[in-house]
Design an enzyme around this catalytic site. Structure first.
Site, short mmCIF file in Angstrom:
data_model
loop_
_atom_site.label_atom_id
_atom_site.label_comp_id
_atom_site.label_asym_id
_atom_site.label_seq_id
_atom_site.Cartn_x
_atom_site.Cartn_y
_atom_site.Cartn_z
CG ASP A 196 -1.92 1.14 1.23
OD1 ASP A 196 -1.69 2.13 0.51
OD2 ASP A 196 -2.93 1.04 1.94
CG HIS A 197 0.76 4.44 -2.95
ND1 HIS A 197 -0.44 3.94 -3.40
CD2 HIS A 197 0.58 5.78 -2.84
CE1 HIS A 197 -1.29 4.92 -3.57
NE2 HIS A 197 -0.71 6.05 -3.24
CG HIS A 213 -5.18 4.26 0.43
ND1 HIS A 213 -4.09 3.42 0.34
CD2 HIS A 213 -5.36 4.75 -0.81
CE1 HIS A 213 -3.66 3.41 -0.90
NE2 HIS A 213 -4.41 4.21 -1.62
#
Length: 517
Positions: free
Chosen positions: A202-203, A265
């Site tokens: 998950d960036h 996120h």
């Protein structure tokens, strides 16, 4: 109010001039090497790692995609992408050195011969790069082929670890589309390899401010004693964009804001905010505490979904001087689409620390500003001391952790304004990473790729983390699918702060959202 730089102490991080630790030798295999993710983010991130002297000398990059390309054509294309999407100025020498490490394998992901060619390419680059047999497989592909690629890799013997070598698989989001599909994907992957080999990326977790949440909480005696229900009134987590769905209309119309943003996120930000201190800062203890935080969210009933969740879709509007069309008019979108582009919700974390403290989450596209932040609202001080003064109300005590676009943190508190009478105004201490630390521009992927190469899974999700998030979201998906009247879609103008119903969600509790713009 500016933040003065403190004196460095012997307990702080090592000398920044000390030689960095390079990643371990490996071959970096990118499935989907012709896609936007590779060009816009992965290749610039690899360049930044090379410029920071963090890539090993024994390193090779192999792209896998359907197009017919030679190694030379692939290198040229990646060089063009780097020059277009680099986060700063580029060194021609580093570009040449990095480009020499690129090679290419053509093939369909469902063709076993593709993996035979990949095996041969790995043997070939091993003779020149001497990567020690270590391989990092990055799935920069549509999610419906994640398990397919992994199964073919396993059948070709490419996931097998032996003689001290490692094989790791990096899986992009979305990891499933609901609880059932996430469990099924986990089942298929874990039948092929150990959990320690899977890196669900998950960036957002590569952003400095996200990582700093744990440091701010657990390395400062100033905050941790106040981080509980006795002192915090509520928490707001906001992730908003000014962008429309652009050319992703067909994909987005099958996904929507809830699936796209909330289980990954937003729940990552919630977990970092709500988690208990881990026993020590290593992957499993950190991920266990994050999983416990999400597991502590009170399950939503159908009535809860009606009361505490808002879904909306953008209509035409203005963002600055730019007009935007309605979502249903976007290319690839069903003109009668009921897909949400905005979602807001109230969640309750039912444990000793957070009992009675609501968490408000919101995310949406085509809003008035791009903003990602966590706002912790502390409880108000009593007014008794100032009852005979001209104080009408006190400013809110807020700690705001800004993740984008202006990474940093601010603390708002009350102070007396100059003058003979007692007038109180809110003041703010503001910390910006760019002002304090000489950090190079990044894509957000550098830390994550580097951690994959050194085997540090702290910033990656385990299977139980993924499933815990979907377990919270599933009742919302079920209620919407069943078409309950109270879960109807509502609307907001493009460029606004969102739908009126989201404001009412907080107004019901006597609270308000922070302004987006």
């Amino acid at each position: 109010m500016d933040v003065a730089a403190p004196e460095r102490t012997a307990t702080e991080s090592p000398d920044p001039q000390a030689p960095p630790r390079r990643a371990e030798p490996c071959a970096f295999v990118i499935f989907g090497a012709s896609g936007d993710l590779t060009k816009r983010l992965l290749v610039p991130a690899l360049y930044n790692l090379a410029a920071a002297h963090l890539l090993p000398d024994q390193f090779a990059i192999i792209g896998v995609a359907r197009g017919e390309l030679s190694d030379e054509a692939f290198r040229a294309g990646m060089g063009d992408a780097l020059r277009e999407f680099a986060t700063g100025s580029v060194s021609p020498q580093i570009v040449r050195d990095l480009g020499a490490r690129f090679s290419y394998v053509r093939g369909d992901f469902d063709d076993p011969h593709t993996y035979d060619r990949l095996s041969e390419k790995l043997r070939s680059v091993e003779r020149t790069s001497r990567a020690g047999g270590n391989c990092l497989f990055y799935l920069a592909t549509p999610p419906d082929v994640f398990a397919l690629i992994a199964e073919h890799l396993a059948q070709a013997g490419l996931l097998h670890e032996q003689d001290g070598t490692w094989r790791r698989l990096v899986v992009e989001k979305p990891f499933g589309t609901d609880l059932k599909s996430a469990r099924e994907l986990d089942r298929r992957l874990l039948a092929l390899m150990d959990e320690s080999q899977i890196y669900r990326i998950d960036h957002y977790l590569g952003k400095e401010t996200v990582q700093n949440i744990m440091v701010l909480r657990f390395a400062n005696g100033l905050f941790e004693p106040l981080w509980n229900r006795d002192h915090i009134d509520h928490v707001q987590i906001t992730v908003t964009e000014t962008l429309t769905v652009e050319n992703r209309g067909k994909f987005y119309d099958r996904t929507g804001a809830l699936r796209d943003m909330v289980p990954n996120h937003l729940f990552q930000l919630l977990a970092l905010t709500a988690m208990e201190p881990p026993a020590h800062f290593e992957a499993d203890p950190v991920r266990s505490e994050k999983a416990k935080a999400v597991q502590s969210i009170r399950p939503l009933t159908p009535d809860d979904v009606c009361t505490n969740v808002v879904r909306a879709q953008y209509r035409a509007g203005m963002i600055g001087n730019r007009s935007v069309r309605a979502y249903r008019e976007e290319p690839g979108v069903d003109p009668h689409s009921m897909t949400e582009t905005y979602v807001a919700m109230r969640l309750d974390v039912e444990n000793w620390r957070w009992a009675g403290v609501p968490f408000y989450l919101r995310t949406g596209k085509t809003l008035g500003a791009r903003r990602t932040e966590i706002a912790i609202r502390f409880k108000a001080a009593p007014f008794t001391l100032f009852r005979h003064t001209p104080v009408d109300r006190l400013a809110q005590n807020l700690l705001v952790l800004r993740i984008q676009p202006d990474e940093g943190a601010s603390l708002q508190f009350n102070a007396k304004t100059p003058g003979p009478e007692i007038y109180i105004g809110g003041v703010r201490m503001d910390f910006k990473y760019a002002d304090y630390f000489a950090a190079a521009p990044s894509t957000g992927y550098e830390t994550l790729i580097y951690d994959c190469m050194i085997g540090d899974a702290t910033l990656f999700q385990r299977a139980d983390n993924i499933e815990s998030g979907w377990r919270v979201v599933q009742p919302i998906l079920d209620a919407w699918r069943e078409g309950r009247d109270c879960a109807d879609l509502t609307w907001y103008a493009g460029g606004s702060d969102g739908p009126r119903e989201a404001e009412e969600l907080l107004a019901r509790d006597g609270r308000t959202w922070r302004n987006i713009a």
